[in-house]
Design an enzyme around this catalytic site. Structure first.
Site, PDB file in Angstrom:
ATOM      1  N   CYS A 166      45.022  35.569  41.414  1.00 46.41           N
ATOM      2  CA  CYS A 166      45.875  34.471  40.949  1.00 46.41           C
ATOM      3  C   CYS A 166      45.052  33.498  40.107  1.00 46.41           C
ATOM      4  O   CYS A 166      45.499  33.009  39.064  1.00 46.41           O
ATOM      5  CB  CYS A 166      46.485  33.714  42.126  1.00 46.41           C
ATOM      6  SG  CYS A 166      47.326  34.712  43.371  1.00 46.41           S
ATOM      7  N   CYS A 211      54.686  38.257  40.932  1.00 50.42           N
ATOM      8  CA  CYS A 211      53.309  38.254  40.430  1.00 50.42           C
ATOM      9  C   CYS A 211      52.518  39.425  41.011  1.00 50.42           C
ATOM     10  O   CYS A 211      51.752  40.078  40.284  1.00 50.42           O
ATOM     11  CB  CYS A 211      52.622  36.934  40.781  1.00 50.42           C
ATOM     12  SG  CYS A 211      53.099  35.544  39.730  1.00 50.42           S
TER      13      CYS A 211
END
Length: 250
Positions: A166, A211
């Site tokens: 991330c 994601c």
């Protein structure tokens, strides 16, 4: 050292953090206007449905949310700003949607709701909307510190077939582009939000899942300990930024 960093994350943002940008800051003026429109923001349909659910007594004979907590505009003001928070019975933190569903099950005798159901999204959107404009203020309960550290580990750990974390996107490459899409800093100020790509309301967990799917990793389950830990870290990272739910995003 990690405890000291956690305390720094919970402190009000310093001047050096003033360059933080939310998804709202990165949107076109047209989408900003849609979000700000008190009639045209499509997420408000979920807020209105949530308000009706908050006020309605369940058929179990139990009190309504309003009957226990009082007027939502007053009683729920600031609540979303401090979640996730610790649940004594579960002996672990829960996110806001988890808390709302636990209240329904424990105190109203109702069955649990699906995490991405319109009903739970609506109740969560209504409660969160009562904190609109207030700064994110993470709960300082020390029992949450280890969970925030787990969330930071998840944020910085490479995963999936693409071997990306991330942090590589939302810290290192924020402001750049992935194909035509702008890479945001990833501050969770607007959830649950209406995403034009989805054509509906969605939770932060759904965004996490998207994601993870994008880097070809196996997503965690909605409401999982991993997603709660990640949200705890992101809320600490976003401390002081204003809640804007229901937000609009492309």
């Amino acid at each position: 050292m990690r405890a000291a960093l956690a305390l720094l994350l919970l402190a009000p943002p310093a001047a050096a953090q003033d360059d933080r940008r939310t998804g709202y800051d990165d949107m076109t003026p047209e989408l900003q206007a849609m979000q700000d429109d008190p009639v045209g923001n499509p997420g408000l349909f979920w807020v209105l449905d949530g308000e009706a659910m908050y006020s309605a007594a369940p058929d179990t004979g139990a009190e309504s949310c309003a009957g226990c907590h009082g007027d939502g505009e007053t009683a729920m003001s600031g609540v979303a700003a401090r979640y996730p928070a610790w649940d004594e019975a579960l002996d672990r933190p829960v996110d806001l949607a988890g808390r709302i569903d636990l209240c329904r099950v424990r105190h109203q005798g109702l069955p649990p709701l699906e995490r991405e159901s319109d009903a739970l999204l609506s109740l969560t959107a209504y409660v969160t909307n009562q904190s609109r404009g207030l700064p994110i203020a993470p709960d300082p309960d020390p029992r949450l510190d280890g969970w925030r550290e787990q969330g930071e580990d998840l944020f910085t750990t490479r995963m999936g077939q693409l071997n990306l974390s991330c942090a590589q996107c939302h810290d290192d490459l924020a402001g750049g582009h992935l194909a035509a899409a702008l890479i945001p800093q990833g501050h969770p100020t607007g959830y649950p939000l209406y995403r034009l790509e989805w054509e509906t309301m969605g939770s932060l967990d759904r965004r996490f899942g998207n994601c993870m799917f994008g880097v070809r990793a196996e997503p965690f389950g909605a409401g999982s300990a991993e997603y709660v830990a990640l949200e705890l870290y992101l809320k600490a990272r976003a401390a002081g930024l204003a809640i804007e739910a229901p937000a609009i995003r492309p």
